[in-house]
Scaffold this motif. Structure first.
Motif, PDB file in Angstrom:
ATOM      1  N   HIS A   1     -15.568  19.419  -8.561  1.00 42.57           N
ATOM      2  CA  HIS A   1     -16.251  18.184  -8.266  1.00 42.57           C
ATOM      3  C   HIS A   1     -15.515  17.079  -9.074  1.00 42.57           C
ATOM      4  N   ARG A   2     -15.118  16.152  -8.205  1.00 43.96           N
ATOM      5  CA  ARG A   2     -14.461  14.878  -8.861  1.00 43.96           C
ATOM      6  C   ARG A   2     -15.163  13.533  -8.198  1.00 43.96           C
ATOM      7  N   ASP A   3     -14.970  12.665  -9.277  1.00 42.33           N
ATOM      8  CA  ASP A   3     -15.303  11.194  -9.019  1.00 42.33           C
ATOM      9  C   ASP A   3     -13.982  10.667  -8.406  1.00 42.33           C
ATOM     10  N   VAL A   4     -13.797  10.674  -6.992  1.00 42.21           N
ATOM     11  CA  VAL A   4     -12.461  10.048  -6.732  1.00 42.21           C
ATOM     12  C   VAL A   4     -12.402   8.673  -6.159  1.00 42.21           C
ATOM     13  N   ARG A   5     -11.313   8.204  -5.692  1.00 40.25           N
ATOM     14  CA  ARG A   5     -11.084   6.973  -5.322  1.00 40.25           C
ATOM     15  C   ARG A   5     -10.308   6.841  -3.912  1.00 40.25           C
ATOM     16  N   ALA A   6     -11.239   6.052  -3.184  1.00 36.38           N
ATOM     17  CA  ALA A   6     -10.773   5.682  -1.665  1.00 36.38           C
ATOM     18  C   ALA A   6     -10.038   4.163  -1.743  1.00 36.38           C
ATOM     19  N   ILE A   7      -8.720   4.163  -1.458  1.00 36.15           N
ATOM     20  CA  ILE A   7      -8.021   2.930  -1.497  1.00 36.15           C
ATOM     21  C   ILE A   7      -7.294   2.544  -0.430  1.00 36.15           C
ATOM     22  N   TRP A   8      -7.431   1.257  -0.137  1.00 40.78           N
ATOM     23  CA  TRP A   8      -6.565   0.792   1.139  1.00 40.78           C
ATOM     24  C   TRP A   8      -5.574   0.149   0.549  1.00 40.78           C
ATOM     25  N   TYR A   9      -4.188   0.445   0.689  1.00 44.63           N
ATOM     26  CA  TYR A   9      -2.740  -0.323   0.142  1.00 44.63           C
ATOM     27  C   TYR A   9      -2.505  -1.028   1.234  1.00 44.63           C
ATOM     28  N   ASN A  10      -2.880  -2.432   0.836  1.00 44.05           N
ATOM     29  CA  ASN A  10      -2.734  -3.554   1.937  1.00 44.05           C
ATOM     30  C   ASN A  10      -1.558  -4.545   1.606  1.00 44.05           C
ATOM     31  N   ASN A  11      -0.516  -4.109   0.803  1.00 41.84           N
ATOM     32  CA  ASN A  11       0.617  -5.172   0.376  1.00 41.84           C
ATOM     33  C   ASN A  11       1.050  -5.888   1.492  1.00 41.84           C
ATOM     34  N   ARG A  12       0.771  -5.247   2.754  1.00 44.17           N
ATOM     35  CA  ARG A  12       1.408  -6.174   3.863  1.00 44.17           C
ATOM     36  C   ARG A  12       0.814  -7.504   4.219  1.00 44.17           C
ATOM     37  N   PHE A  13      -0.533  -7.427   3.658  1.00 46.57           N
ATOM     38  CA  PHE A  13      -1.203  -8.815   3.635  1.00 46.57           C
ATOM     39  C   PHE A  13      -1.148  -9.433   2.520  1.00 46.57           C
ATOM     40  N   HIS A  14      -0.379  -9.265   1.518  1.00 51.97           N
ATOM     41  CA  HIS A  14      -0.365  -9.996   0.341  1.00 51.97           C
ATOM     42  C   HIS A  14       0.932 -10.019  -0.125  1.00 51.97           C
ATOM     43  N   GLY A  15       1.911 -10.897   0.577  1.00 51.12           N
ATOM     44  CA  GLY A  15       3.237 -11.428   0.109  1.00 51.12           C
ATOM     45  C   GLY A  15       4.279 -10.469   0.627  1.00 51.12           C
ATOM     46  N   ASN A  16       3.888  -9.460   1.340  1.00 53.54           N
ATOM     47  CA  ASN A  16       5.012  -8.266   1.970  1.00 53.54           C
ATOM     48  C   ASN A  16       4.661  -7.825   3.146  1.00 53.54           C
ATOM     49  N   PRO A  17       4.866  -8.787   4.205  1.00 55.38           N
ATOM     50  CA  PRO A  17       4.359  -8.816   5.557  1.00 55.38           C
ATOM     51  C   PRO A  17       5.201  -7.600   6.371  1.00 55.38           C
ATOM     52  N   LYS A  18       6.498  -7.365   5.977  1.00 55.96           N
ATOM     53  CA  LYS A  18       7.550  -6.563   6.734  1.00 55.96           C
ATOM     54  C   LYS A  18       7.552  -5.275   5.903  1.00 55.96           C
ATOM     55  N   GLY A  19       7.668  -5.004   4.938  1.00 50.29           N
ATOM     56  CA  GLY A  19       7.857  -3.959   3.902  1.00 50.29           C
ATOM     57  C   GLY A  19       6.562  -3.157   3.322  1.00 50.29           C
ATOM     58  N   GLY A  20       5.486  -4.026   3.330  1.00 50.57           N
ATOM     59  CA  GLY A  20       4.261  -3.757   2.547  1.00 50.57           C
ATOM     60  C   GLY A  20       3.582  -2.513   3.312  1.00 50.57           C
ATOM     61  N   ARG A  21       2.702  -1.730   2.550  1.00 50.46           N
ATOM     62  CA  ARG A  21       2.135  -0.750   2.942  1.00 50.46           C
ATOM     63  C   ARG A  21       0.810  -1.353   3.637  1.00 50.46           C
ATOM     64  N   ASN A  22       0.235  -0.461   4.628  1.00 52.58           N
ATOM     65  CA  ASN A  22      -1.030  -0.657   5.191  1.00 52.58           C
ATOM     66  C   ASN A  22      -1.598   0.596   5.563  1.00 52.58           C
ATOM     67  N   GLU A  23      -2.163   1.341   4.469  1.00 57.26           N
ATOM     68  CA  GLU A  23      -2.713   2.712   4.833  1.00 57.26           C
ATOM     69  C   GLU A  23      -3.749   3.105   3.892  1.00 57.26           C
ATOM     70  N   THR A  24      -4.650   3.970   4.162  1.00 59.34           N
ATOM     71  CA  THR A  24      -5.776   4.354   3.053  1.00 59.34           C
ATOM     72  C   THR A  24      -5.228   5.955   2.598  1.00 59.34           C
ATOM     73  N   ARG A  25      -5.753   5.975   1.504  1.00 60.94           N
ATOM     74  CA  ARG A  25      -5.763   7.226   0.912  1.00 60.94           C
ATOM     75  C   ARG A  25      -6.689   7.693  -0.261  1.00 60.94           C
ATOM     76  N   LEU A  26      -6.807   8.938  -0.353  1.00 59.31           N
ATOM     77  CA  LEU A  26      -7.779   9.391  -1.599  1.00 59.31           C
ATOM     78  C   LEU A  26      -6.866   9.680  -2.800  1.00 59.31           C
ATOM     79  N   THR A  27      -7.424   9.439  -4.011  1.00 59.82           N
ATOM     80  CA  THR A  27      -6.681   9.504  -5.243  1.00 59.82           C
ATOM     81  C   THR A  27      -7.815   9.808  -6.394  1.00 59.82           C
ATOM     82  N   GLY A  28      -7.155  10.302  -7.414  1.00 60.04           N
ATOM     83  CA  GLY A  28      -7.870  10.686  -8.603  1.00 60.04           C
ATOM     84  C   GLY A  28      -8.555  12.058  -8.585  1.00 60.04           C
TER      85      GLY A  28
END
Length: 412
Positions: free
Chosen positions: A76-103
């Motif tokens: 059992h884990r208390d995990v994190r769902a995160i949206w890496y959305n750098n593409r919409f925050h200062g890096n429109p071309k090379g930024g990430r736009n994906e979700t992952r589970l971590t932790g």
């Protein structure tokens, strides 16, 4: 745990209160590639439906925590769902736009364990109403028997693909299309031959249609194989829908009739998954000017009733005791190889080095070492090699390279 525990788990988490996301773990999901992105990839639109609070574009890399239970491994884990959305925050071309589970706590979790690479995995998310947060129960299949039990329910799940289950739940996620469905080779009703409606086409017939729609003769064998296989599956699904939907919409007189029809569909899918890749390989060998019966044999009998997928250059050469063993080749074909690779070790006694064509997206370094020690050489389409650990990649052989090698073999 015995297989019966998985059956109970599937029943308990397969009701209307859950939606399944089913996939095979890739080397980028686990720690097999030592990737900084380690953690299961789950489509963004799907996670947005499960966790609406995650869909906040105005916030950089929004996240949410939830309970995840890996029931197959009592974790059992208390995990994190995160949206890496750098593409919409200062890096429109090379930024990430994906979700992952971590932790997950690193390799201690079965989901990140490199040995889980290629494992069929079911994520059963509970369906709740906001502001309640969904939890997730997970089963990481530990061996082939468990994978068969899952695929008996949902149908074959191939490397690089995923699906939502049950299909009725997909209506709750209108923006999320299963990766198993595309449109470019999908046959409309008037494109489906009348004979196919009377009798479901064989794998060879569907592949011939895929070759017609995706000639791709100018592409190297690796890219040709991957593009055609995608196309072939779309053709299969379109024919399946045209044939089966009338039966489904007409309804069933009783439960037994419904189960019988469902079993027919699932068994047809499993049969297709088991033979499709080898039929594609055979077609490409012929296109590459290898003559069947002279340069290769398809599903021959080597000895004692053993039937390797391919022998090179021929059965005659294999059975000629004066023909040098080091000039013989055997190629086995398995879509996934995590547990199944051992099945090929005794398929051709005269050939100690066994070549294995697979589409699995990575193996752990430990499993690769075990394969290499047993004399197994992995043949992996070029576009999939980066899914493997960096230490393994130099030891993989592409399909194009394998074909080049067998061209040099003497013939009888």
């Amino acid at each position: 745990m015995p297989a019966g525990d998985l059956v109970e788990w599937l029943d308990e988490h397969g009701g209307p209160g859950f939606v399944w996301y089913v996939k095979r773990l890739s080397g980028n999901d686990t720690l097999a590639n030592a990737s900084h992105q380690a953690g299961p990839y789950i489509p963004r639109d799907f996670l947005f439906r499960i966790f609406p609070a995650l869909a906040r574009q105005e916030v950089k890399n929004p996240d949410i925590r939830f309970n995840l239970y890996v029931d197959s491994h009592a974790d059992h884990r208390d995990v994190r769902a995160i949206w890496y959305n750098n593409r919409f925050h200062g890096n429109p071309k090379g930024g990430r736009n994906e979700t992952r589970l971590t932790g997950f706590g690193g390799g201690a979790s079965a989901l990140l364990d490199p040995e889980s690479t290629g494992a069929l995995t079911v994520f059963a998310f509970s369906i709740v109403n906001p502001p309640e947060t969904a939890d997730c129960h997970v089963w990481v299949c530990r061996h082939e028997t468990e994978e068969d039990l899952v695929e008996d329910r949902v149908g074959p799940v191939e490397p690089g693909k995923w699906l939502l289950w049950p299909p009725a739940q997909s209506s709750l996620f209108p923006g999320v299309a299963s990766s198993l469905v595309r449109t470019s080779c999908w046959l409309t009703d008037d494109e489906i031959p009348a004979a196919w409606r009377l009798k479901f086409p064989s794998g060879a017939e569907i592949i011939r249609k895929a070759v017609e729609l995706r000639d791709d003769s100018s592409l190297d064998p690796d890219r040709r194989l991957m593009r055609r296989r995608e196309c072939e599956f779309e053709i299969f699904r379109s024919v399946e829908q045209a044939i089966e939907m009338p039966h489904i919409t007409a309804g069933f007189a009783d439960i037994d009739s419904f189960i019988a029809r469902a079993q027919t569909i699932l068994q047809r899918r499993k049969a297709r998954s088991g033979h499709s890749l080898e039929l594609h390989a055979r077609e490409i060998f012929i296109e590459e000017r290898l003559i069947e019966g002279t340069h290769f044999a398809y599903q021959p009998v080597s000895e004692g009733g053993k039937t390797p997928d391919f022998l090179f250059p021929s059965v005659a050469a294999y059975r000629d005791s004066t023909f040098p063993s080091d000039r013989l080749r055997m190629l086995a074909v398995k879509t996934t190889c995590r547990d199944r690779w051992r099945q090929i070790l005794n398929e051709a006694d005269r050939i100690p080095a066994k070549h294995l064509l697979t589409l699995q997206e990575g193996v752990s370094e430990a499993q690769f070492a075990e394969m290499a020690q047993a004399g197994v050489q992995l043949v992996v389409p070029a576009g999939l090699s980066d899914k493997f650990p960096k230490a393994v990649q130099p030891h993989l052989q592409t399909l194009e390279s394998f074909i080049g090698d067998v061209r040099l073999l003497p013939i009888v």
